[in-house]
Enzyme design. Structure first.
Site, PDB file in Angstrom:
ATOM      1  N   ASN A 111       6.465  -1.253  -2.566  1.00  0.00           N
ATOM      2  CA  ASN A 111       6.107  -2.300  -1.618  1.00  0.00           C
ATOM      3  C   ASN A 111       7.356  -2.705  -0.850  1.00  0.00           C
ATOM      4  O   ASN A 111       8.479  -2.533  -1.332  1.00  0.00           O
ATOM      5  CB  ASN A 111       5.551  -3.526  -2.361  1.00  0.00           C
ATOM      6  CG  ASN A 111       5.062  -4.601  -1.404  1.00  0.00           C
ATOM      7  OD1 ASN A 111       4.445  -4.305  -0.366  1.00  0.00           O
ATOM      8  ND2 ASN A 111       5.339  -5.865  -1.712  1.00  0.00           N
ATOM      9  N   HIS A 113       8.862  -6.161   1.068  1.00  0.00           N
ATOM     10  CA  HIS A 113       8.608  -7.605   1.151  1.00  0.00           C
ATOM     11  C   HIS A 113       9.665  -8.227   2.066  1.00  0.00           C
ATOM     12  O   HIS A 113      10.856  -7.925   1.934  1.00  0.00           O
ATOM     13  CB  HIS A 113       8.686  -8.225  -0.256  1.00  0.00           C
ATOM     14  CG  HIS A 113       8.369  -9.687  -0.250  1.00  0.00           C
ATOM     15  ND1 HIS A 113       7.077 -10.157  -0.167  1.00  0.00           N
ATOM     16  CD2 HIS A 113       9.179 -10.778  -0.282  1.00  0.00           C
ATOM     17  CE1 HIS A 113       7.107 -11.480  -0.159  1.00  0.00           C
ATOM     18  NE2 HIS A 113       8.357 -11.878  -0.234  1.00  0.00           N
ATOM     19  N   SER A 140      13.199  -6.459   1.159  1.00  0.00           N
ATOM     20  CA  SER A 140      13.406  -5.774  -0.121  1.00  0.00           C
ATOM     21  C   SER A 140      12.337  -4.714  -0.310  1.00  0.00           C
ATOM     22  O   SER A 140      11.149  -4.983  -0.099  1.00  0.00           O
ATOM     23  CB  SER A 140      13.275  -6.765  -1.284  1.00  0.00           C
ATOM     24  OG  SER A 140      14.116  -7.884  -1.121  1.00  0.00           O
ATOM     25  N   ASP A 149       5.208  -9.355  -6.255  1.00  0.00           N
ATOM     26  CA  ASP A 149       6.545  -9.259  -5.627  1.00  0.00           C
ATOM     27  C   ASP A 149       7.659  -9.307  -6.673  1.00  0.00           C
ATOM     28  O   ASP A 149       8.783  -9.736  -6.382  1.00  0.00           O
ATOM     29  CB  ASP A 149       6.752 -10.382  -4.585  1.00  0.00           C
ATOM     30  CG  ASP A 149       5.746 -10.316  -3.447  1.00  0.00           C
ATOM     31  OD1 ASP A 149       5.325  -9.200  -3.093  1.00  0.00           O
ATOM     32  OD2 ASP A 149       5.366 -11.382  -2.926  1.00  0.00           O
TER      33      ASP A 149
HETATM   34  C1  GRF Z   1       6.243  -6.540   6.840  1.00  0.00           C
HETATM   35  O1  GRF Z   1       7.076  -7.570   7.272  1.00  0.00           O
HETATM   36  C2  GRF Z   1       6.344  -6.354   5.374  1.00  0.00           C
HETATM   37  O2  GRF Z   1       7.571  -6.739   4.833  1.00  0.00           O
HETATM   38  C3  GRF Z   1       5.264  -7.249   4.834  1.00  0.00           C
HETATM   39  O3  GRF Z   1       4.243  -7.220   5.774  1.00  0.00           O
HETATM   40  C4  GRF Z   1       4.775  -6.882   7.048  1.00  0.00           C
HETATM   41  C5  GRF Z   1       3.999  -5.719   7.558  1.00  0.00           C
HETATM   42  O4  GRF Z   1       4.292  -5.427   8.871  1.00  0.00           O
HETATM   43  N1  GRF Z   1       4.861  -6.828   3.531  1.00  0.00           N
HETATM   44  P1  GRF Z   1       3.723  -4.112   9.566  1.00  0.00           P
HETATM   45  O5  GRF Z   1       2.200  -4.163   9.456  1.00  0.00           O
HETATM   46  O6  GRF Z   1       4.294  -2.942   8.844  1.00  0.00           O
HETATM   47  O7  GRF Z   1       4.172  -4.225  10.983  1.00  0.00           O
END
Ligand code: GRF
Length: 215
Positions: A111, A113, A140, A149
């Site tokens: 993932n 985050h 991260s 998370d």
């Molecule tokens: C990203 O900021 C990621 O860190 C979070 O959700 C957002 C997704 O953005 N988990 P995208 O759909 O990849 O533009």
């Protein structure tokens, strides 16, 4: 004789939104910077922008509308079984999967985050970093475990919080780094430099007890 190239990794990417991280990964693959292919994109949101973008790239894109978690996970398990990914990559996937489901992909579900975990787990990370007066913020990449998370951290990108920053300006700067560090982690896994056994990540053979930092 040159060493035979390692097999390319198969990636299933789960999204809920526009999928800019998905597209960064797909672009890295396309441009030869990543020894991995996005073989499938799955979303809980039927009209997610990232699904349409994936289809335009010729990538299988499947919507599984979220009804009940147990039903979603049963359908997700079926489509993942069909694509047989090496890694399941969560990229802006806004649902929480059950511990049982996550356990099936232990060590091969990632993932990203938008915070310097363990700070600011959950939602609204940019607002919370500003409200806390943080001097630094970032993103991260971590392994997914049942703890939201909370899985082992792999790589972080740090940015300074600037005077006048807003949640939107922070988000934009963090995302530019996300688009670099997510493909980087996947490439390290493809190269065998980053591994995970029994929940313990290792980088170049050494236990990774602190996340790597983007240079
Ligand atoms: C990203 O900021 C990621 O860190 C979070 O959700 C957002 C997704 O953005 N988990 P995208 O759909 O990849 O533009």
């Amino acid at each position: 004789m040159p060493a035979a190239p390692a097999r390319r990794l198969r990636l299933a990417v789960l999204i809920s939104g526009r999928g800019s991280n998905l597209l960064a990964i797909a672009r890295a693959s396309e441009e030869g910077r990543l020894d991995a292919d996005v073989v499938q994109v799955v979303s809980d949101v039927a009209d997610a922008g990232g699904l349409a973008a994936a289809r335009e790239l010729g990538i299988e894109a499947i919507a599984i509308p979220w009804t009940k978690r147990v039903e979603f996970e049963a359908a997700l398990a079926r489509v993942l079984a069909a694509s047989a990914p090496d890694l399941v990559v969560l990229a802006g996937f806004m649902r929480v999967l059950s511990a049982d489901f996550v356990e099936r992909f232990a060590g091969r579900m990632l993932n990203i985050h938008p915070s310097l975990l363990p700070a600011h787990k959950g939602l609204h990370t940019h607002e919370r970093a500003l409200a806390a007066g943080d001097a630094e913020h970032g993103a991260s990449v971590h392994l997914v475990t049942a703890a939201l998370d909370g899985g082992p951290l792999l790589l972080q990108a740090r940015i300074p919080v600037l005077a006048g920053d807003t949640p939107d300006s922070l988000s934009a700067r963090v995302q530019r780094h996300e688009h670099i560090i997510y493909p980087q982690v996947i490439q390290w896994i493809a190269e065998g430099r980053l591994t995970c056994t029994h929940g313990q990540p290792r980088f170049d053979g050494a236990p990774l007890d602190e996340p790597l930092q983007q240079r």
